[in-house]
Design a protein around this motif. Sequence first.
Motif, PDB file in Angstrom:
ATOM      1  N   ARG A 137      46.930  38.914  57.574  1.00  0.00           N
ATOM      2  CA  ARG A 137      45.705  39.924  57.357  1.00  0.00           C
ATOM      3  C   ARG A 137      46.819  41.147  56.778  1.00  0.00           C
ATOM      4  O   ARG A 137      46.146  41.634  55.528  1.00  0.00           O
ATOM      5  CB  ARG A 137      45.047  40.195  58.196  1.00  0.00           C
ATOM      6  N   LEU A 140      48.439  40.626  53.115  1.00  0.00           N
ATOM      7  CA  LEU A 140      47.571  40.587  52.025  1.00  0.00           C
ATOM      8  C   LEU A 140      46.924  41.448  51.876  1.00  0.00           C
ATOM      9  O   LEU A 140      46.484  41.968  50.741  1.00  0.00           O
ATOM     10  CB  LEU A 140      46.404  39.196  52.378  1.00  0.00           C
ATOM     11  N   SER A 144      47.076  43.636  48.317  1.00  0.00           N
ATOM     12  CA  SER A 144      45.885  43.798  47.222  1.00  0.00           C
ATOM     13  C   SER A 144      45.672  45.284  47.195  1.00  0.00           C
ATOM     14  O   SER A 144      45.272  45.371  46.011  1.00  0.00           O
ATOM     15  CB  SER A 144      44.808  42.915  48.099  1.00  0.00           C
ATOM     16  N   MET A 270      53.472  33.225  50.830  1.00  0.00           N
ATOM     17  CA  MET A 270      52.102  34.397  50.651  1.00  0.00           C
ATOM     18  C   MET A 270      51.832  35.072  49.573  1.00  0.00           C
ATOM     19  O   MET A 270      50.720  35.506  49.225  1.00  0.00           O
ATOM     20  CB  MET A 270      52.353  35.375  52.010  1.00  0.00           C
ATOM     21  N   LYS A 448      43.571  33.402  51.491  1.00  0.00           N
ATOM     22  CA  LYS A 448      43.576  34.973  51.228  1.00  0.00           C
ATOM     23  C   LYS A 448      42.087  35.586  50.924  1.00  0.00           C
ATOM     24  O   LYS A 448      41.627  36.660  51.344  1.00  0.00           O
ATOM     25  CB  LYS A 448      44.154  35.115  49.714  1.00  0.00           C
ATOM     26  N   ILE A 588      45.323  36.160  44.115  1.00  0.00           N
ATOM     27  CA  ILE A 588      44.807  34.731  44.134  1.00  0.00           C
ATOM     28  C   ILE A 588      44.792  34.421  42.849  1.00  0.00           C
ATOM     29  O   ILE A 588      44.232  34.806  41.916  1.00  0.00           O
ATOM     30  CB  ILE A 588      43.569  34.609  44.702  1.00  0.00           C
TER      31      ILE A 588
END
Length: 594
Positions: A137, A140, A144, A270, A448, A588
Amino acid sequence: MAKSIQSTLVEVTVQAVKELYNAEIPAQQIALQETRKEFEGQITIVTFPVTRFSKKSPEQTGAEIGEYLQKHIADISAFNVIKGFLNVSLSEDYWISLLNNTVAAADFAILPSNGKRLMVEYSSPNTNKPLHLGHVRNNLLGYSVAEILKAAGYDVIKANLVNDRGIHICKSMIAWQKFGNGETPESSGLKGDHLVGKYYVIFDKEYKSEISALMAEGQTEDEAKKNAPLMKEAQTMLQQWEAGDAAVIDLWKTMNTWVYAGFEKTYKQMGVDFDKYYYESNTYLLGKDIIQEGLEAGVFFKKEDNSVWIDLTDEGLDQKLVLRADGTSVYITQDLGTAQLKYDEFQMNESIYVVGNEQDYHFKVLFLILKKLGKSWADGMFHLSYGMVDLPSGKMKSREGTVVDADDLMAEMVATAKERTEELGKTEGLSEEDKAWLYTTIGMGALKYFLLKVDPKKRLLFDPNESVDFQGHTGPFIQYTHARIKSVLSKAGFKGGEATVTPPSISVYERDLIQCLANFPATLEAAAKEFSPAQLANYIYDVAKFYNKFYHEETILKAEDAAVKAFRLTLSAAAASVIARGMKLLGIEVPERM
């Protein structure tokens, strides 16, 4: 850039208040929102703030403002008033023009540089164990946020502060020395981080065994914990490391090298990366000069034992130790020094720390101390505090070996995606290589999206099975929508860049989709401002839903009118572009076919 309809509505409403009621209302007091679906209209103006100038009811005020707007803005086709809400309907020509000239344009939602530099620090792993679900978490989220900020016009540095020293590292080292028999990643077939993590678990097991034996001899639990030989050896090793003992340093470098190689494989799977690495072994002595600076300025004070503290009781906190009596650093010391180091190196306007909410207090103290020290850049520091991730099976503890390993989790997600995709028969005609890519793309997209669609502040329950659902609020649903659009465009031979077309009319489904797509730039800016990928994730889901509604209700490839078909293909291409760009900012990928 053309003025948006929203800014025009605000501007003309201000003008209406002046002309109708001889009053000045600040533009920021004009509140706009999307009209609720049960009412006619697309944009709603809240008229309650205007009633203090009109001295009339909200309904009458709304009606007068609505008549004025319709008279002065050609794009308004109708309006209605529900209590204190003025609902404005925009003409078909407006929506057609919005798609052709804005949403379908090559530069749509490409925001200019704002000249500001930000650092986003995330991951921050310990080199005594592999990455786990909590790290997933963190990584990601950090990645992002950084990508969203870049898209919003910021110059972004992605940083990773690696915790590569300390007693926890020495525990793995001692256990490997005593029980490893020279085992290496090559000889064991294990990734380096998994191998080192194995010995961290072994240390804990052997340490507990020693504690039990000492307690059986009559020692209290606290005495046994202090006197256990393994713990004493680990503490001695830490002292030797800090003294620069060559053999200890050599072993430390060897085992950390194994771990870094393992981390890199995990990061690659990842899909995250970093521009700058900092290592605690290089920063743990930083901050002592800042402590001296603060002592001289009266920000800190010494106690009789020579330890240095700061009193934050006036701020509702407590007294905080910043330097031990023997002159050694505590975590806050090195964090003060590292913060100064980062600023000296990059002079960023803001620094975002992506760290779990168990560190909320630490960052309050850190930021407050920096402000008290007069660091002008301290106002730009922000703790992006996020909630923990739970599984249906419960909480994880790495030292007991019950942690949900990131590599295992990602492999399980890909395997689940393969199973679901094959069940649905969506792999016909694909090569084995293409199938493998598709399973990875769907599995990682599911993971994700599920972790990023939830507000960062919230604790979340991650259900792997629920996340790989092609029909729910999931990554695979959005990916499937994108593949569906690409299939439509491929069958039509649509290449993009076609001349703009004007259909005789548009449907409510087309209008709703255009309106949703047009919100992309504002959503991007809001997600950047709030450091919230969840806002973007949920927006992309809305795009996918509106597209599927349009797809099911309207004919695209078999539309009889050529202009209607061309318009719907342009709209489809714009939807695919927004989905692909939005998902990319979440890290993604979206497949061309599924």
